[in-house]
Motif scaffolding. Sequence first.
Motif, PDB file in Angstrom:
ATOM      1  N   HIS A 239      68.246   2.323  57.425  1.00 45.88           N
ATOM      2  CA  HIS A 239      69.188   2.675  56.363  1.00 45.88           C
ATOM      3  C   HIS A 239      68.662   2.060  55.065  1.00 45.88           C
ATOM      4  O   HIS A 239      68.646   0.832  54.926  1.00 45.88           O
ATOM      5  CB  HIS A 239      70.593   2.154  56.667  1.00 45.88           C
ATOM      6  N   VAL A 240      68.227   2.918  54.148  1.00 53.32           N
ATOM      7  CA  VAL A 240      67.679   2.451  52.873  1.00 53.32           C
ATOM      8  C   VAL A 240      68.831   2.084  51.949  1.00 53.32           C
ATOM      9  O   VAL A 240      69.736   2.883  51.716  1.00 53.32           O
ATOM     10  CB  VAL A 240      66.783   3.526  52.218  1.00 53.32           C
ATOM     11  N   LEU A 241      68.779   0.865  51.434  1.00 52.48           N
ATOM     12  CA  LEU A 241      69.821   0.401  50.522  1.00 52.48           C
ATOM     13  C   LEU A 241      69.426   0.544  49.068  1.00 52.48           C
ATOM     14  O   LEU A 241      70.274   0.800  48.222  1.00 52.48           O
ATOM     15  CB  LEU A 241      70.144  -1.080  50.795  1.00 52.48           C
ATOM     16  N   HIS A 242      68.128   0.365  48.781  1.00 58.76           N
ATOM     17  CA  HIS A 242      67.725   0.275  47.381  1.00 58.76           C
ATOM     18  C   HIS A 242      66.256   0.640  47.231  1.00 58.76           C
ATOM     19  O   HIS A 242      65.439   0.323  48.105  1.00 58.76           O
ATOM     20  CB  HIS A 242      67.951  -1.181  46.930  1.00 58.76           C
ATOM     21  N   PHE A 243      65.940   1.298  46.127  1.00 57.54           N
ATOM     22  CA  PHE A 243      64.554   1.502  45.710  1.00 57.54           C
ATOM     23  C   PHE A 243      64.355   0.691  44.435  1.00 57.54           C
ATOM     24  O   PHE A 243      65.296   0.518  43.657  1.00 57.54           O
ATOM     25  CB  PHE A 243      64.277   2.975  45.385  1.00 57.54           C
TER      26      PHE A 243
ATOM     27  N   LEU B 290      81.671  12.010  48.108  1.00 55.65           N
ATOM     28  CA  LEU B 290      80.842  13.165  47.754  1.00 55.65           C
ATOM     29  C   LEU B 290      80.226  13.797  48.991  1.00 55.65           C
ATOM     30  O   LEU B 290      79.965  13.113  49.990  1.00 55.65           O
ATOM     31  CB  LEU B 290      79.721  12.741  46.801  1.00 55.65           C
ATOM     32  N   THR B 291      79.945  15.081  48.906  1.00 60.32           N
ATOM     33  CA  THR B 291      79.231  15.767  49.989  1.00 60.32           C
ATOM     34  C   THR B 291      77.761  15.343  49.927  1.00 60.32           C
ATOM     35  O   THR B 291      77.294  14.782  48.927  1.00 60.32           O
ATOM     36  CB  THR B 291      79.305  17.292  49.825  1.00 60.32           C
ATOM     37  N   ALA B 292      77.027  15.633  50.975  1.00 63.41           N
ATOM     38  CA  ALA B 292      75.596  15.325  51.000  1.00 63.41           C
ATOM     39  C   ALA B 292      74.871  16.012  49.846  1.00 63.41           C
ATOM     40  O   ALA B 292      74.003  15.422  49.207  1.00 63.41           O
ATOM     41  CB  ALA B 292      74.994  15.748  52.335  1.00 63.41           C
ATOM     42  N   GLU B 293      75.248  17.262  49.567  1.00 67.03           N
ATOM     43  CA  GLU B 293      74.622  17.997  48.471  1.00 67.03           C
ATOM     44  C   GLU B 293      74.900  17.327  47.125  1.00 67.03           C
ATOM     45  O   GLU B 293      74.015  17.214  46.277  1.00 67.03           O
ATOM     46  CB  GLU B 293      75.112  19.455  48.438  1.00 67.03           C
ATOM     47  N   GLU B 294      76.130  16.877  46.935  1.00 64.74           N
ATOM     48  CA  GLU B 294      76.479  16.192  45.690  1.00 64.74           C
ATOM     49  C   GLU B 294      75.741  14.858  45.565  1.00 64.74           C
ATOM     50  O   GLU B 294      75.280  14.500  44.472  1.00 64.74           O
ATOM     51  CB  GLU B 294      77.997  15.964  45.616  1.00 64.74           C
ATOM     52  N   ARG B 295      75.574  14.143  46.677  1.00 60.74           N
ATOM     53  CA  ARG B 295      74.818  12.881  46.640  1.00 60.74           C
ATOM     54  C   ARG B 295      73.355  13.149  46.312  1.00 60.74           C
ATOM     55  O   ARG B 295      72.735  12.409  45.555  1.00 60.74           O
ATOM     56  CB  ARG B 295      74.953  12.131  47.975  1.00 60.74           C
TER      57      ARG B 295
ATOM     58  N   SER C 223      67.534   8.870  54.149  1.00 63.26           N
ATOM     59  CA  SER C 223      68.247   7.673  54.599  1.00 63.26           C
ATOM     60  C   SER C 223      69.116   7.110  53.483  1.00 63.26           C
ATOM     61  O   SER C 223      70.265   6.733  53.711  1.00 63.26           O
ATOM     62  CB  SER C 223      67.245   6.614  55.066  1.00 63.26           C
ATOM     63  N   TYR C 224      68.588   7.083  52.275  1.00 60.25           N
ATOM     64  CA  TYR C 224      69.329   6.539  51.129  1.00 60.25           C
ATOM     65  C   TYR C 224      70.618   7.326  50.867  1.00 60.25           C
ATOM     66  O   TYR C 224      71.657   6.744  50.588  1.00 60.25           O
ATOM     67  CB  TYR C 224      68.435   6.556  49.884  1.00 60.25           C
ATOM     68  N   ILE C 225      70.528   8.666  50.968  1.00 56.94           N
ATOM     69  CA  ILE C 225      71.730   9.464  50.690  1.00 56.94           C
ATOM     70  C   ILE C 225      72.572   9.699  51.947  1.00 56.94           C
ATOM     71  O   ILE C 225      73.648  10.285  51.876  1.00 56.94           O
ATOM     72  CB  ILE C 225      71.426  10.801  49.971  1.00 56.94           C
TER      73      ILE C 225
END
Length: 191
Positions: free
Chosen positions: A67-71, A145-150, A172-174
């Motif tokens: 699970h990516v938290l941050h870039f 938000l939906t996945a598309e909106e994210r 993973s981030y979204i």
Amino acid sequence: MALILENISKIVSLSTEEENLFLTKVEIKRYKHKTVLLNAGEICKHSYFVNSGILRSFTINDHIVEHVLHFACEGWWIGDMYSLLSQKPGNLFIEVLEDAEVIQLSKENQDELYEKIPKLERFFRILTENSLVAHQERLMDSLCLTAEERFEKFYKKYPTLLQKVPQKHIASYIGVTPEFYSKMKSKLLRS
């Protein structure tokens, strides 16, 4: 070192003497792609400022799913805030996604700088507050938000990352699977 001083000057103004003292307390490091700077279970001893390249922080759950938290790209800071502040073992990994030059500041030196240059305590407090706001916004986006909106929000906020970061990390981030992300990306970029 100009980039980090410019980053600081956006929030606080340091004298030449203070800048020079700050620079004696940081260290430039170069890392290759896939280098892990921090493993889960370790105590985070540094915060990292990215001069060039891309880093990511992530965790791995019990099912071995990342699970990516941050870039963090050029001009951004990254670290395991829980571990850095508490000096207890953390849950995050920090990995280099693209060859990077980073400036690392140890917790010990950061605390010393707070004593010698109180303006830096203000600088890091504001960075922490901005990070808290960004994480709260991201949590709200995940809930509302939906996945598309994210995806659209991510694309608008970080357009250059789409070309530089592997799709599986953005997925993973979204909060979607890489397969769903690929289909969604194709559909949304065609519209």
